[in-house]
Design a protein around this motif. Structure first.
Motif, PDB file in Angstrom:
ATOM      1  N   UNK A 188       0.832  -1.208   0.000  1.00  0.00           N
ATOM      2  CA  UNK A 188       0.000   0.000   0.000  1.00  0.00           C
ATOM      3  C   UNK A 188       0.869   1.262   0.000  1.00  0.00           C
ATOM      4  N   UNK A 189       1.943   1.247   0.805  1.00  0.00           N
ATOM      5  CA  UNK A 189       2.841   2.403   0.843  1.00  0.00           C
ATOM      6  C   UNK A 189       3.486   2.622  -0.520  1.00  0.00           C
ATOM      7  N   UNK A 190       3.944   1.528  -1.148  1.00  0.00           N
ATOM      8  CA  UNK A 190       4.575   1.656  -2.468  1.00  0.00           C
ATOM      9  C   UNK A 190       3.596   2.228  -3.484  1.00  0.00           C
ATOM     10  N   UNK A 191       2.351   1.728  -3.463  1.00  0.00           N
ATOM     11  CA  UNK A 191       1.355   2.251  -4.399  1.00  0.00           C
ATOM     12  C   UNK A 191       1.062   3.726  -4.128  1.00  0.00           C
ATOM     13  N   UNK A 192       1.040   4.106  -2.841  1.00  0.00           N
ATOM     14  CA  UNK A 192       0.782   5.507  -2.500  1.00  0.00           C
ATOM     15  C   UNK A 192       1.924   6.406  -2.972  1.00  0.00           C
ATOM     16  N   UNK A 193       3.173   5.946  -2.782  1.00  0.00           N
ATOM     17  CA  UNK A 193       4.322   6.733  -3.238  1.00  0.00           C
ATOM     18  C   UNK A 193       4.291   6.896  -4.758  1.00  0.00           C
ATOM     19  N   UNK A 194       3.970   5.817  -5.472  1.00  0.00           N
ATOM     20  CA  UNK A 194       3.889   5.907  -6.932  1.00  0.00           C
ATOM     21  C   UNK A 194       2.776   6.868  -7.362  1.00  0.00           C
ATOM     22  N   UNK A 195       1.644   6.788  -6.667  1.00  0.00           N
ATOM     23  CA  UNK A 195       0.539   7.695  -6.992  1.00  0.00           C
ATOM     24  C   UNK A 195       0.936   9.143  -6.707  1.00  0.00           C
ATOM     25  N   UNK A 196       1.640   9.337  -5.585  1.00  0.00           N
ATOM     26  CA  UNK A 196       2.122  10.684  -5.259  1.00  0.00           C
ATOM     27  C   UNK A 196       3.071  11.186  -6.337  1.00  0.00           C
ATOM     28  N   UNK A 197       3.965  10.304  -6.830  1.00  0.00           N
ATOM     29  CA  UNK A 197       4.901  10.707  -7.879  1.00  0.00           C
ATOM     30  C   UNK A 197       4.156  11.061  -9.167  1.00  0.00           C
ATOM     31  N   UNK A 198       3.122  10.288  -9.495  1.00  0.00           N
ATOM     32  CA  UNK A 198       2.337  10.599 -10.689  1.00  0.00           C
ATOM     33  C   UNK A 198       1.675  11.975 -10.563  1.00  0.00           C
ATOM     34  N   UNK A 199       1.068  12.212  -9.415  1.00  0.00           N
ATOM     35  CA  UNK A 199       0.384  13.493  -9.208  1.00  0.00           C
ATOM     36  C   UNK A 199       1.373  14.653  -9.200  1.00  0.00           C
ATOM     37  N   UNK A 200       2.488  14.456  -8.501  1.00  0.00           N
ATOM     38  CA  UNK A 200       3.494  15.511  -8.435  1.00  0.00           C
ATOM     39  C   UNK A 200       4.088  15.794  -9.807  1.00  0.00           C
TER      40      UNK A 200
END
Length: 415
Positions: free
Chosen positions: A199-211
């Motif tokens: 879940x943390x990895x998916x959240x970090x990837x999603x954050x990177x996409x948004x950023x």
């Protein structure tokens, strides 16, 4: 280059923490189980001895009353009888415990009963529990050895399992570090586990996409605005040339020049953000290039070139741009004297003003933000451009405040 990377203190790897926790838990469980088994076994030994002594006294009393003889092990008023059993208040059977040890004798469980009325002798029988106590000690030793073996087997398994978890977390941490360093294409991907780490990895990837999406939109907007403004600014500058000489013409021309400088800075930042800038390296005398850059600013600045400052393989145009921006920023937001020192492959620019604000030291320069009000006015792009150009050169640009006051910008060129 990571000019604003925060130092990481010494840390203990997560796998060793988990392994230590697992080992500590195993020790605690083994100790608890060992104590419980010891207490239960000791209680059971005593209960069995009391039952044996109690039943034997019953048999011995029955035999003594019928035949007048004592069975083997039974005694009348034996000298070792505990004081609590020597003068019972009634004729019932009583049990007592003697924890005294004498060689292979003891601890001992006694059972006693008065033969007749008050004043008559007491018939007693004792059970020596030394053999059972020896078995208990052997059981304790066996439990200890078994616990150590279990601990020796569990600890490597805990280290291995924690290592798998630590490697997955390290992947997420590495991705987050690359994103914070500017690599917006870094992604963790699946971590081979359906748990919180995934879940943390998916959240970090999603954050990177948004950023990344927001930064791309911001860069595109900056570049579009700069390109759209370039033409009308050029027209304004040409129109200013047609005005009759005078105070109005000078004021307008100065403002148009400022506006053109802002547009050029925006265009430069957009190119740096897009990664379109490539250095043209050449072997140049570092002291001479820095001195020339300071001279071109037209500002009164002290330049000190150490004998250790030799030549450097770098892009002289970009180096001049960095030094010029740092000197202009020192004069605009700091106070004189401003001193530039060249030593080895390092260039230091220092002023004697209020110093850099805390948020700049913590997060680095941000465009359109000049920090504290006492640092003067400006559009806040000079240090941003200097950082971007230093990144193109593969150099390291750090900002700090002097203990006695003033801002210090240190440029370390690659050797």
């Amino acid at each position: 280059m990571a000019p604003f990377e925060r130092p990481r203190p010494g840390r203990v790897p997560l796998r060793w923490k988990i392994a230590a926790l697992a080992a500590g838990t195993a020790c605690l469980v083994a100790a608890a189980v060992g104590v419980l088994v010891h207490l239960w076994t000791a209680s059971d030994i005593r209960s069995r001895a009391e039952m044996q002594a109690f039943n034997t006294v019953y048999t011995a009393m029955d035999t003594y009353r019928r035949t007048g003889t004592l069975i083997e092990g039974a005694e009348l008023d034996p000298p070792g009888l505990p004081a609590s059993l020597r003068n019972p208040d009634d004729g019932d059977r009583h049990v007592g415990y003697d924890g005294h040890l004498d060689g292979n004798s003891g601890p001992t469980v006694w059972a006693a009963q008065r033969v007749g009325g008050p004043g008559s002798p007491v018939l007693a029988y004792s059970v020596n529990t030394n053999a059972q106590r020896y078995d208990l000690r052997r059981l304790d030793a066996t439990m200890a050895v078994a616990s150590l073996l279990a601990l020796a087997a569990a600890t490597p398994l805990a280290v291995y399992g924690a290592g798998l978890l630590g490697r997955r977390l390290s992947r997420v941490s590495e991705t987050a570090s690359r994103i914070s360093a500017g690599d917006l294409d870094a992604r963790t991907g699946p971590t081979q586990g359906r748990d919180e780490v995934d879940d943390i990895a998916a959240t970090v990837d999603l954050m990177a996409d948004t950023l990344g999406r927001k930064l791309r939109d911001e860069r595109r907007f900056t570049a579009d605005v700069a390109h759209e403004l370039r033409t009308p600014v050029g027209g304004l500058l040409a129109a200013a040339d047609l005005l009759p000489p005078g105070e109005t013409e000078d004021l307008l021309r100065a403002r148009v020049r400022d506006l053109r400088g802002l547009v050029e800075d925006l265009l430069e930042i957009s190119r740096l953000d897009a990664g379109a800038e490539l250095p043209v390296r050449d072997r140049v005398p570092l002291g001479a290039v820095v001195s020339e850059a300071v001279t071109r600013t037209g500002l009164t600045t002290e330049v000190e070139v150490s004998p250790s400052a030799g030549s450097a393989e770098t892009d002289p145009r970009r180096l001049e741009r960095i030094v010029g921006n740092l000197v202009v920023n020192a004069h605009r937001h700091g106070q004189a004297p401003v001193r530039v020192t060249v030593e080895g492959s390092t260039v230091v620019v220092r002023d004697h003003g209020p110093g850099f604000p805390a948020d700049l030291l913590r997060d680095g320069p941000r465009r359109f933000q000049t920090g504290a009000a006492e640092r003067g006015s400006g559009h806040g792009l000079g240090l941003t451009i200097a950082v971007g150009q230093a990144r193109v050169l593969g150099a390291e640009l750090r900002f700090a405040n002097a203990p006695d006051g003033g801002a210090i910008a240190t440029l370390h060129l690659p050797t």
